[in-house]
Design an enzyme around this catalytic site. Structure first.
Site, PDB file in Angstrom:
ATOM      1  N   CYS A  86      -6.104   2.145   5.842  1.00 46.14           N
ATOM      2  CA  CYS A  86      -6.769   0.924   6.319  1.00 46.14           C
ATOM      3  C   CYS A  86      -6.116   0.498   7.644  1.00 46.14           C
ATOM      4  CB  CYS A  86      -6.637  -0.181   5.274  1.00 46.14           C
ATOM      5  SG  CYS A  86      -4.957  -0.839   5.092  1.00 46.14           S
TER       6      CYS A  86
ATOM      7  N   GLU B 192       1.013   3.899   1.804  1.00 47.18           N
ATOM      8  CA  GLU B 192       1.541   4.314   3.102  1.00 47.18           C
ATOM      9  C   GLU B 192       2.738   3.470   3.508  1.00 47.18           C
ATOM     10  OE1 GLU B 192      -3.055   4.524   3.545  1.00 47.18           O
ATOM     11  OE2 GLU B 192      -1.595   3.428   2.349  1.00 47.18           O
TER      12      GLU B 192
ATOM     13  N   HIS C 264       0.848  -1.188   0.000  1.00 49.56           N
ATOM     14  CA  HIS C 264       0.000   0.000   0.000  1.00 49.56           C
ATOM     15  C   HIS C 264       0.887   1.242   0.000  1.00 49.56           C
ATOM     16  CE1 HIS C 264      -3.944  -1.855   1.734  1.00 49.56           C
ATOM     17  NE2 HIS C 264      -3.395  -2.640   0.820  1.00 49.56           N
TER      18      HIS C 264
ATOM     19  N   CYS D 224      -2.351  -0.319   7.349  1.00 48.40           N
ATOM     20  CA  CYS D 224      -1.511   0.878   7.240  1.00 48.40           C
ATOM     21  C   CYS D 224      -1.487   1.659   8.543  1.00 48.40           C
ATOM     22  CB  CYS D 224      -1.991   1.747   6.078  1.00 48.40           C
ATOM     23  SG  CYS D 224      -1.703   0.933   4.486  1.00 48.40           S
TER      24      CYS D 224
END
Length: 156
Positions: A86, A58, A56, A89
């Protein structure tokens, strides 16, 4: 609360990362890590390209910042991300001790920042929680995501 010029510049940089994800056919989410007015980490979603569920934006940006600083502790840093993080993260944010998170579009389905239970329990466990700023460039960030998913649906 109105966004500062610095917040807008940093979120624009994160949005540019999201466009890179879009260009690669990924969900267009981008992130940057800022410290002392300088971008020290950049990332965008690479889940499909890398075949890695943890890639992801992040996590990629946090990894880049940690590598540059040669430490996993990102105290004094702010993470800017185009979509509310999410739970995975948010875990990476907590583990890396990022001081603040600024995000654009909310994610009512998978977002973890504005879910009280997560925040309350994490703050209790870690004895800290990053400062949160919501909705910076939310229209631009949200439109990019909406356009991506509209195209995906139209192809199906």
């Amino acid at each position: 609360m109105r966004a500062t010029v610095d917040q807008l510049q940093c979120m624009n940089a994160a949005l540019q990362e999201a466009i890179k994800a879009l260009d690669e056919g990924e969900v267009p989410v981008g992130a940057i890590v800022e410290k002392d007015g300088r971008i020290i980490g950049r990332g965008y979603n690479r889940v499909e390209r890398l075949h890695d569920a943890t890639a992801h934006a992040e996590v990629v940006a946090i990894g880049a910042a940690s590598s540059l600083l040669s430490t996993w502790r990102l105290a004094g840093c702010t993470l800017y991300v185009t979509l509310e993080p999410c739970i995975m993260c948010l875990g990476a944010i907590m583990q890396s001790r990022v001081d603040a998170v600024v995000y654009g579009a909310s994610d009512p389905r998978l977002g973890a920042i504005d879910t009280f239970l997560y925040c309350h329990e994490l703050e209790r466990a870690y004895r800290y929680f990053p400062q949160i700023t919501r909705g910076v460039m939310k229209e631009e960030c949200g439109q990019l995501l909406a356009s991506f998913f509209r195209n995906v649906r139209n192809k199906s």
